[in-house]
Scaffold this motif. Structure first.
Motif, PDB file in Angstrom:
ATOM      1  N   GLN A 123      13.559  32.248  31.451  1.00 42.81           N
ATOM      2  CA  GLN A 123      14.541  32.662  32.463  1.00 42.81           C
ATOM      3  C   GLN A 123      14.400  34.154  32.730  1.00 42.81           C
ATOM      4  O   GLN A 123      14.238  34.952  31.808  1.00 42.81           O
ATOM      5  CB  GLN A 123      15.973  32.266  32.045  1.00 42.81           C
ATOM      6  N   HIS A 124      14.458  34.471  34.010  1.00 40.09           N
ATOM      7  CA  HIS A 124      14.241  35.839  34.479  1.00 40.09           C
ATOM      8  C   HIS A 124      15.551  36.433  35.009  1.00 40.09           C
ATOM      9  O   HIS A 124      15.552  37.264  35.915  1.00 40.09           O
ATOM     10  CB  HIS A 124      13.190  35.840  35.594  1.00 40.09           C
ATOM     11  N   LEU A 125      16.669  35.963  34.465  1.00 43.90           N
ATOM     12  CA  LEU A 125      17.982  36.314  34.990  1.00 43.90           C
ATOM     13  C   LEU A 125      18.764  37.239  34.071  1.00 43.90           C
ATOM     14  O   LEU A 125      19.892  37.605  34.397  1.00 43.90           O
ATOM     15  CB  LEU A 125      18.789  35.030  35.246  1.00 43.90           C
ATOM     16  N   GLY A 126      18.201  37.540  32.916  1.00 47.07           N
ATOM     17  CA  GLY A 126      18.921  38.383  31.967  1.00 47.07           C
ATOM     18  C   GLY A 126      20.100  37.690  31.309  1.00 47.07           C
ATOM     19  O   GLY A 126      21.039  38.350  30.862  1.00 47.07           O
ATOM     20  N   HIS A 127      20.059  36.371  31.260  1.00 51.79           N
ATOM     21  CA  HIS A 127      21.153  35.603  30.671  1.00 51.79           C
ATOM     22  C   HIS A 127      21.079  35.577  29.147  1.00 51.79           C
ATOM     23  O   HIS A 127      20.013  35.792  28.565  1.00 51.79           O
ATOM     24  CB  HIS A 127      21.138  34.171  31.214  1.00 51.79           C
ATOM     25  N   ASN A 128      22.230  35.286  28.544  1.00 50.23           N
ATOM     26  CA  ASN A 128      22.305  35.285  27.081  1.00 50.23           C
ATOM     27  C   ASN A 128      22.338  33.893  26.464  1.00 50.23           C
ATOM     28  O   ASN A 128      22.236  33.762  25.247  1.00 50.23           O
ATOM     29  CB  ASN A 128      23.554  36.048  26.624  1.00 50.23           C
ATOM     30  N   ALA A 129      22.548  32.871  27.273  1.00 51.32           N
ATOM     31  CA  ALA A 129      22.642  31.506  26.754  1.00 51.32           C
ATOM     32  C   ALA A 129      21.611  30.613  27.431  1.00 51.32           C
ATOM     33  O   ALA A 129      21.372  30.733  28.635  1.00 51.32           O
ATOM     34  CB  ALA A 129      24.045  30.943  26.978  1.00 51.32           C
ATOM     35  N   MET A 130      21.020  29.717  26.647  1.00 51.06           N
ATOM     36  CA  MET A 130      20.031  28.791  27.182  1.00 51.06           C
ATOM     37  C   MET A 130      20.288  27.409  26.609  1.00 51.06           C
ATOM     38  O   MET A 130      20.810  27.263  25.492  1.00 51.06           O
ATOM     39  CB  MET A 130      18.609  29.265  26.860  1.00 51.06           C
ATOM     40  N   TYR A 131      19.899  26.396  27.398  1.00 52.55           N
ATOM     41  CA  TYR A 131      20.244  25.013  27.088  1.00 52.55           C
ATOM     42  C   TYR A 131      19.054  24.088  27.343  1.00 52.55           C
ATOM     43  O   TYR A 131      18.275  24.308  28.276  1.00 52.55           O
ATOM     44  CB  TYR A 131      21.405  24.536  27.986  1.00 52.55           C
ATOM     45  N   TRP A 132      18.965  23.031  26.541  1.00 52.36           N
ATOM     46  CA  TRP A 132      18.052  21.922  26.838  1.00 52.36           C
ATOM     47  C   TRP A 132      18.895  20.687  27.146  1.00 52.36           C
ATOM     48  O   TRP A 132      19.824  20.356  26.393  1.00 52.36           O
ATOM     49  CB  TRP A 132      17.150  21.584  25.651  1.00 52.36           C
ATOM     50  N   TYR A 133      18.535  20.004  28.254  1.00 53.84           N
ATOM     51  CA  TYR A 133      19.166  18.761  28.634  1.00 53.84           C
ATOM     52  C   TYR A 133      18.096  17.678  28.775  1.00 53.84           C
ATOM     53  O   TYR A 133      16.973  17.945  29.166  1.00 53.84           O
ATOM     54  CB  TYR A 133      19.863  18.877  30.004  1.00 53.84           C
ATOM     55  N   LYS A 134      18.521  16.437  28.545  1.00 56.11           N
ATOM     56  CA  LYS A 134      17.672  15.283  28.834  1.00 56.11           C
ATOM     57  C   LYS A 134      18.300  14.532  30.004  1.00 56.11           C
ATOM     58  O   LYS A 134      19.505  14.247  29.991  1.00 56.11           O
ATOM     59  CB  LYS A 134      17.594  14.356  27.617  1.00 56.11           C
ATOM     60  N   GLN A 135      17.476  14.244  31.023  1.00 54.37           N
ATOM     61  CA  GLN A 135      17.964  13.503  32.177  1.00 54.37           C
ATOM     62  C   GLN A 135      17.192  12.190  32.293  1.00 54.37           C
ATOM     63  O   GLN A 135      16.003  12.179  32.581  1.00 54.37           O
ATOM     64  CB  GLN A 135      17.821  14.317  33.469  1.00 54.37           C
ATOM     65  N   SER A 136      17.909  11.089  32.055  1.00 49.69           N
ATOM     66  CA  SER A 136      17.333   9.756  32.198  1.00 49.69           C
ATOM     67  C   SER A 136      17.959   9.075  33.406  1.00 49.69           C
ATOM     68  O   SER A 136      19.085   9.384  33.782  1.00 49.69           O
ATOM     69  CB  SER A 136      17.604   8.918  30.946  1.00 49.69           C
ATOM     70  N   LYS A 184      21.805   7.750  33.969  1.00 51.95           N
ATOM     71  CA  LYS A 184      22.614   8.228  32.841  1.00 51.95           C
ATOM     72  C   LYS A 184      23.053   9.656  33.111  1.00 51.95           C
ATOM     73  O   LYS A 184      22.375  10.392  33.822  1.00 51.95           O
ATOM     74  CB  LYS A 184      21.806   8.191  31.540  1.00 51.95           C
ATOM     75  N   PRO A 185      24.173  10.050  32.542  1.00 48.62           N
ATOM     76  CA  PRO A 185      24.585  11.450  32.692  1.00 48.62           C
ATOM     77  C   PRO A 185      23.601  12.377  31.981  1.00 48.62           C
ATOM     78  O   PRO A 185      22.922  11.965  31.037  1.00 48.62           O
ATOM     79  CB  PRO A 185      25.952  11.499  32.001  1.00 48.62           C
ATOM     80  N   LEU A 186      23.553  13.617  32.440  1.00 47.64           N
ATOM     81  CA  LEU A 186      22.763  14.613  31.721  1.00 47.64           C
ATOM     82  C   LEU A 186      23.267  14.705  30.284  1.00 47.64           C
ATOM     83  O   LEU A 186      24.468  14.787  30.038  1.00 47.64           O
ATOM     84  CB  LEU A 186      22.904  15.987  32.383  1.00 47.64           C
ATOM     85  N   GLU A 187      22.324  14.692  29.364  1.00 43.05           N
ATOM     86  CA  GLU A 187      22.678  14.780  27.952  1.00 43.05           C
ATOM     87  C   GLU A 187      22.336  16.167  27.428  1.00 43.05           C
ATOM     88  O   GLU A 187      21.173  16.566  27.478  1.00 43.05           O
ATOM     89  CB  GLU A 187      21.879  13.763  27.121  1.00 43.05           C
ATOM     90  N   LEU A 188      23.333  16.872  26.944  1.00 44.21           N
ATOM     91  CA  LEU A 188      23.091  18.175  26.346  1.00 44.21           C
ATOM     92  C   LEU A 188      22.436  17.972  24.987  1.00 44.21           C
ATOM     93  O   LEU A 188      22.963  17.233  24.140  1.00 44.21           O
ATOM     94  CB  LEU A 188      24.405  18.932  26.202  1.00 44.21           C
ATOM     95  N   MET A 189      21.309  18.642  24.781  1.00 44.20           N
ATOM     96  CA  MET A 189      20.588  18.482  23.517  1.00 44.20           C
ATOM     97  C   MET A 189      20.815  19.683  22.605  1.00 44.20           C
ATOM     98  O   MET A 189      21.185  19.525  21.443  1.00 44.20           O
ATOM     99  CB  MET A 189      19.094  18.320  23.786  1.00 44.20           C
ATOM    100  N   PHE A 190      20.528  20.864  23.110  1.00 37.55           N
ATOM    101  CA  PHE A 190      20.610  22.070  22.296  1.00 37.55           C
ATOM    102  C   PHE A 190      21.183  23.214  23.121  1.00 37.55           C
ATOM    103  O   PHE A 190      20.989  23.281  24.333  1.00 37.55           O
ATOM    104  CB  PHE A 190      19.222  22.489  21.786  1.00 37.55           C
ATOM    105  N   VAL A 191      21.884  24.109  22.420  1.00 35.10           N
ATOM    106  CA  VAL A 191      22.449  25.293  23.051  1.00 35.10           C
ATOM    107  C   VAL A 191      22.101  26.500  22.196  1.00 35.10           C
ATOM    108  O   VAL A 191      22.270  26.462  20.970  1.00 35.10           O
ATOM    109  CB  VAL A 191      23.987  25.190  23.174  1.00 35.10           C
ATOM    110  N   TYR A 192      21.635  27.548  22.845  1.00 36.78           N
ATOM    111  CA  TYR A 192      21.354  28.809  22.168  1.00 36.78           C
ATOM    112  C   TYR A 192      22.149  29.925  22.826  1.00 36.78           C
ATOM    113  O   TYR A 192      22.243  29.994  24.055  1.00 36.78           O
ATOM    114  CB  TYR A 192      19.861  29.149  22.250  1.00 36.78           C
ATOM    115  N   SER A 193      22.707  30.781  21.989  1.00 37.37           N
ATOM    116  CA  SER A 193      23.374  31.972  22.488  1.00 37.37           C
ATOM    117  C   SER A 193      22.814  33.166  21.730  1.00 37.37           C
ATOM    118  O   SER A 193      22.845  33.174  20.498  1.00 37.37           O
ATOM    119  CB  SER A 193      24.879  31.864  22.271  1.00 37.37           C
ATOM    120  N   LEU A 194      22.301  34.114  22.439  1.00 40.20           N
ATOM    121  CA  LEU A 194      21.691  35.297  21.826  1.00 40.20           C
ATOM    122  C   LEU A 194      20.704  34.890  20.735  1.00 40.20           C
ATOM    123  O   LEU A 194      20.718  35.420  19.627  1.00 40.20           O
ATOM    124  CB  LEU A 194      22.778  36.220  21.273  1.00 40.20           C
ATOM    125  N   GLU A 195      19.897  33.907  21.092  1.00 36.73           N
ATOM    126  CA  GLU A 195      18.791  33.422  20.256  1.00 36.73           C
ATOM    127  C   GLU A 195      19.240  32.653  19.019  1.00 36.73           C
ATOM    128  O   GLU A 195      18.402  32.269  18.197  1.00 36.73           O
ATOM    129  CB  GLU A 195      17.876  34.583  19.832  1.00 36.73           C
TER     130      GLU A 195
END
Lengths: 112, 118
Positions: free
Chosen positions: B25-38, B41-52
């Protein structure tokens, strides 16, 4: 448990007509409700959102309404255009967590 | 490059392979997420990172292993996957952690990696 139901799953409208997509949520503490548009080959993009202290929000041809008592919210698109064709997702914040609970999506087709 | 980018865009792998998905990400954001989309089915949140640092792991099987070396990069390492893991994997970022202290904001999604497990 946390749940967001979204209807309909597919919606076809004639160009120029209005489209309405409805969602219901289960967590009465949810206080933030975004709507995302996903075009083919792209990730979802936020198009409008509403917070629980507001009943309606409008941005040009797009509006969202929220009924906290009934725990449902709707997306309204007026004067639809072919470029509005996409999959639309509603979501609701899940209190005390980092989660947004998403609906299953509505595939909107605008027929020229 | 702007926004959130993901590579590769498409990946076909066998069940015994090891591969990695990359998000930047080139936005200078502090949080990043992985989702699975099948499909359907609703988007499934897999992992969340905040400040690494990982702050959420939604009971994801250990064959998925995330890595966040810095606030701009997020990886998803894959090994011994199953055919049911075939899906679109989406990465997203936000300025700060969503829902923290009642704060909400926009998540910016990448275009996703279409994964097929044979």
């Amino acid at each position: 448990g946390e749940n967001v139901e979204q209807h309909p799953s597919t919606l076809s409208v004639q160009e120029g007509d209005s489209a309405v997509i409805k969602c219901t949520y289960s967590d009465s503490a949810s206080n933030y409700f975004p709507w995302y548009k996903q075009e083919l080959g792209k990730g979802p993009q936020l198009i409008i959102d509403i917070r629980s202290n507001v009943g309606e929000k409008k941005d040009q041809r797009i509006a969202v309404t929220l009924n906290k008592t009934a725990k449902h919210f709707s997306l309204h698109i007026t004067e639809t255009q072919p470029e509005d064709s996409a999959v639309y997702f509603c979501a609701a914040s899940f209190s005390g967590t980092y989660k947004y609970i998403f609906g299953t999506g509505t595939r909107l087709k605008v027929l020229a | 490059e702007t926004g959130v980018t993901q590579t590769p865009r498409h990946l076909v792998m066998g069940m015994t392979n090891k591969k990695s998905l990359k998000c930047e990400q080139h936005l200078g954001h502090n949080a990043m997420y992985w989702y699975k989309q099948s499909a359907k089915k609703p988007l499934e949140l897999m992992f969340v990172y905040s400040l690494e640092e990982r702050v959420e792991n939604n009971s994801v099987p250990s064959r998925f292993s995330p890595e966040c070396p810095n606030s701009s990069h997020l990886f998803l390492h894959l090994h011994t996957l199953q055919p049911e893991d075939s899906a679109l994997y989406l990465c997203a970022s936000s300025q700060s952690l969503l829902g923290l202290a009642g704060a909400h904001g926009e998540q910016f999604f990448g275009p996703g990696t279409r994964l097929t497990v044979l």
